[in-house]
Design an enzyme around this catalytic site. Sequence first.
Site, short mmCIF file in Angstrom:
data_model
loop_
_atom_site.label_atom_id
_atom_site.label_comp_id
_atom_site.label_asym_id
_atom_site.label_seq_id
_atom_site.Cartn_x
_atom_site.Cartn_y
_atom_site.Cartn_z
N GLU A 84 61.04 37.22 -88.37
CA GLU A 84 60.99 37.04 -86.92
C GLU A 84 60.39 35.69 -86.56
O GLU A 84 59.89 34.96 -87.43
CB GLU A 84 60.20 38.20 -86.30
CG GLU A 84 60.91 39.53 -86.54
CD GLU A 84 60.33 40.72 -85.80
OE1 GLU A 84 59.21 40.62 -85.26
OE2 GLU A 84 61.02 41.76 -85.75
N CYS A 139 67.94 38.59 -89.38
CA CYS A 139 67.95 39.96 -89.90
C CYS A 139 67.92 39.97 -91.44
O CYS A 139 68.32 38.99 -92.08
CB CYS A 139 69.21 40.68 -89.46
SG CYS A 139 69.27 41.06 -87.71
N GLU A 192 69.81 41.63 -93.58
CA GLU A 192 71.13 41.54 -94.22
C GLU A 192 71.58 40.09 -94.30
O GLU A 192 72.08 39.62 -95.33
CB GLU A 192 72.19 42.32 -93.41
CG GLU A 192 71.90 43.79 -93.23
CD GLU A 192 71.06 44.10 -91.99
OE1 GLU A 192 70.09 43.35 -91.71
OE2 GLU A 192 71.35 45.10 -91.32
N CYS A 238 75.15 41.12 -88.03
CA CYS A 238 75.16 41.29 -89.49
C CYS A 238 76.49 41.85 -89.97
O CYS A 238 77.00 41.45 -91.01
CB CYS A 238 73.99 42.17 -89.93
SG CYS A 238 72.42 41.31 -89.74
N1 THU Z 1 67.00 43.81 -87.76
C1 THU Z 1 67.48 43.58 -89.02
O1 THU Z 1 66.81 42.99 -89.87
N2 THU Z 1 68.72 44.03 -89.31
C2 THU Z 1 69.53 44.69 -88.44
O2 THU Z 1 70.69 44.95 -88.75
C3 THU Z 1 69.00 45.11 -87.14
C4 THU Z 1 67.73 44.48 -86.72
C5 THU Z 1 65.66 43.30 -87.43
C6 THU Z 1 65.63 42.15 -86.45
C7 THU Z 1 64.25 42.29 -85.87
O3 THU Z 1 63.33 41.61 -86.71
C8 THU Z 1 63.93 43.77 -85.96
O4 THU Z 1 64.88 44.33 -86.85
C9 THU Z 1 63.99 44.50 -84.63
O5 THU Z 1 65.17 44.24 -83.99
#
Ligand code: THU
Length: 162
Positions: A68, A77, A79, A111
Amino acid sequence: MKNIIFILLTLLASTTVYSMDLTDTQVKNLVKNAQEARLKAYAPYSTYQVGAALLSEDGQIIQGCNVENASYGLTNCAERSAIFSAVSMGKKNFQAISVVTKDGGSPCGACRQVINEFNPDMVVIIAKEDGTVVAKKTLRELLPEAFGPKNLQDTIECTPKK
Ligand code: THU
């Protein structure tokens, strides 16, 4: 004629089965790697930790976690972290990806689009933090009728040259 249809149907069925054809050990190993990656998540704002593990065609597993940022929109994200790491390592052929979250959340739209870029038949394993698998689907099921590289095949020659 009937024989030809039968052969074609058998071939089609075997292709589909092949794409989902991961051994139990492979699935367990992918989930374990995604659990491990999740612990490395940098998620101070949402506190929603995500781990991913990508199975490359050469058998190697590449981990990724969500990263983040204080400007929120720059968040990456899990993935996509895994895929971008793998591509940076020179890998482009992937068979499967596992994603682990506390509640078995499904991959976001961005993703799904990035996974589609590399293999629309990629197997996506979705699991909870304790390792329980909640879904095992192909990317094609998660993102039907995707826009992808095939749409740009004929336009490559039109790309303006410097
Ligand atoms: N997030 C992911 O890492 N992968 C996803 O497919 C959905 C969301 C993360 C982004 C963010 O850091 C947190 O989950 C909340 O949205």
